[in-house]
Design an enzyme around this catalytic site. Sequence first.
Site, PDB file in Angstrom:
ATOM      1  N   SER A 145       1.766   4.668   8.186  1.00  0.00           N
ATOM      2  CA  SER A 145       1.256   4.178   6.806  1.00  0.00           C
ATOM      3  C   SER A 145       1.649   2.783   6.748  1.00  0.00           C
ATOM      4  CB  SER A 145       1.920   5.343   5.991  1.00  0.00           C
ATOM      5  OG  SER A 145       1.607   4.728   4.549  1.00  0.00           O
ATOM      6  N   TYR A 158       7.565  10.179   1.513  1.00  0.00           N
ATOM      7  CA  TYR A 158       6.621  10.011   2.249  1.00  0.00           C
ATOM      8  C   TYR A 158       6.886   8.744   3.051  1.00  0.00           C
ATOM      9  CZ  TYR A 158       1.819   8.715   3.411  1.00  0.00           C
ATOM     10  OH  TYR A 158       0.580   8.322   3.967  1.00  0.00           O
TER      11      TYR A 158
HETATM   12  C1  GCO Z   1       0.340   5.989  -2.365  1.00  0.00           C
HETATM   13  C2  GCO Z   1      -0.500   6.375  -1.335  1.00  0.00           C
HETATM   14  C3  GCO Z   1      -0.116   5.813   0.208  1.00  0.00           C
HETATM   15  C4  GCO Z   1      -1.436   6.128   0.954  1.00  0.00           C
HETATM   16  C5  GCO Z   1      -1.081   5.187   2.466  1.00  0.00           C
HETATM   17  C6  GCO Z   1      -1.010   3.744   2.201  1.00  0.00           C
HETATM   18  O1  GCO Z   1       0.796   6.904  -3.156  1.00  0.00           O
HETATM   19  O2  GCO Z   1       0.984   4.874  -2.170  1.00  0.00           O
HETATM   20  O3  GCO Z   1      -0.758   7.952  -1.123  1.00  0.00           O
HETATM   21  O4  GCO Z   1       0.890   6.506   0.452  1.00  0.00           O
HETATM   22  O5  GCO Z   1      -1.879   7.317   1.188  1.00  0.00           O
HETATM   23  O6  GCO Z   1      -0.188   5.862   3.113  1.00  0.00           O
HETATM   24  O7  GCO Z   1      -0.767   3.160   3.540  1.00  0.00           O
END
Ligand code: GCO
Length: 261
Positions: A145, A158
Amino acid sequence: MKLFDLDGKVALVTGSTDGLGKAMAYGLGKANATVIINGRSSIDKLNQVVEEFKNQGINAHGFLCDVTKEQEIELMVKEIGKSFGAIDILVNNAGVNFRARLLEIPTELFRRNIEINLQSPFIVSKNVVRGMIARKSGKIINICSLMSELGRDSVGAYASSKGGLKMLTQNMATEWARHNIQINGIGPGYFATKLTAPLREKGNPFNDFIINRTPSGRWANPEELVGAAIFLSSKASDFVNGHILYVDGGILATIGKPINE
Ligand code: GCO
């Protein structure tokens, strides 16, 4: 061109009943790979995607499996091998994003983020790579990501998992590249999928922020990830290893611009 053709290859894409996973599986199928669609909960949804793909002339099969469960994974990899042939291409795509600031996120949700986004690619790869090592050939693609590189309010869990996945990719390359296996990552920028739907809701200033922050000036469509997936699955990338290919409309190239410019 043969360089990008996946004829005769078997590709497993985890978490591919929807979103980016589905788009990549479709693209690999259209490049002539046999694709295994994977979901964890709904057999109906899984069958629906398989049917949809078959109607488009893709050799598709489905496998229900929770990719956080080691025993289920072992079984899936064995069954795929028996029924359709050894896995040549593994795309570790299944992922979640529980958005909450670090002081607010329950530890259990932090743990789930890591378990699904980081630990499961490790377990699935471990089970698939043994066959690849024996055959001296294989491709593993970890879906990272932008958050493998950047932080953002409310996505700390995340981002931690995706930063970890980038390093897992580099370490897989370190240990497995010598067996003629290529392990790379794709780092999607902001794509219009279900996962990002809350960010694109009317009235959410984040929508304008992203458009302004992206040199290409827009959100991406899931199909725009396919080229990177085919490249990293094909002969065209046989000496590319441990690399993260960002498909982000240029976000990482720039600090952005003032909102009024
Ligand atoms: C967020 C998004 C990101 C995207 C993506 C960006 O909340 O900023 O969900 O996490 O999904 O991964 O590259």
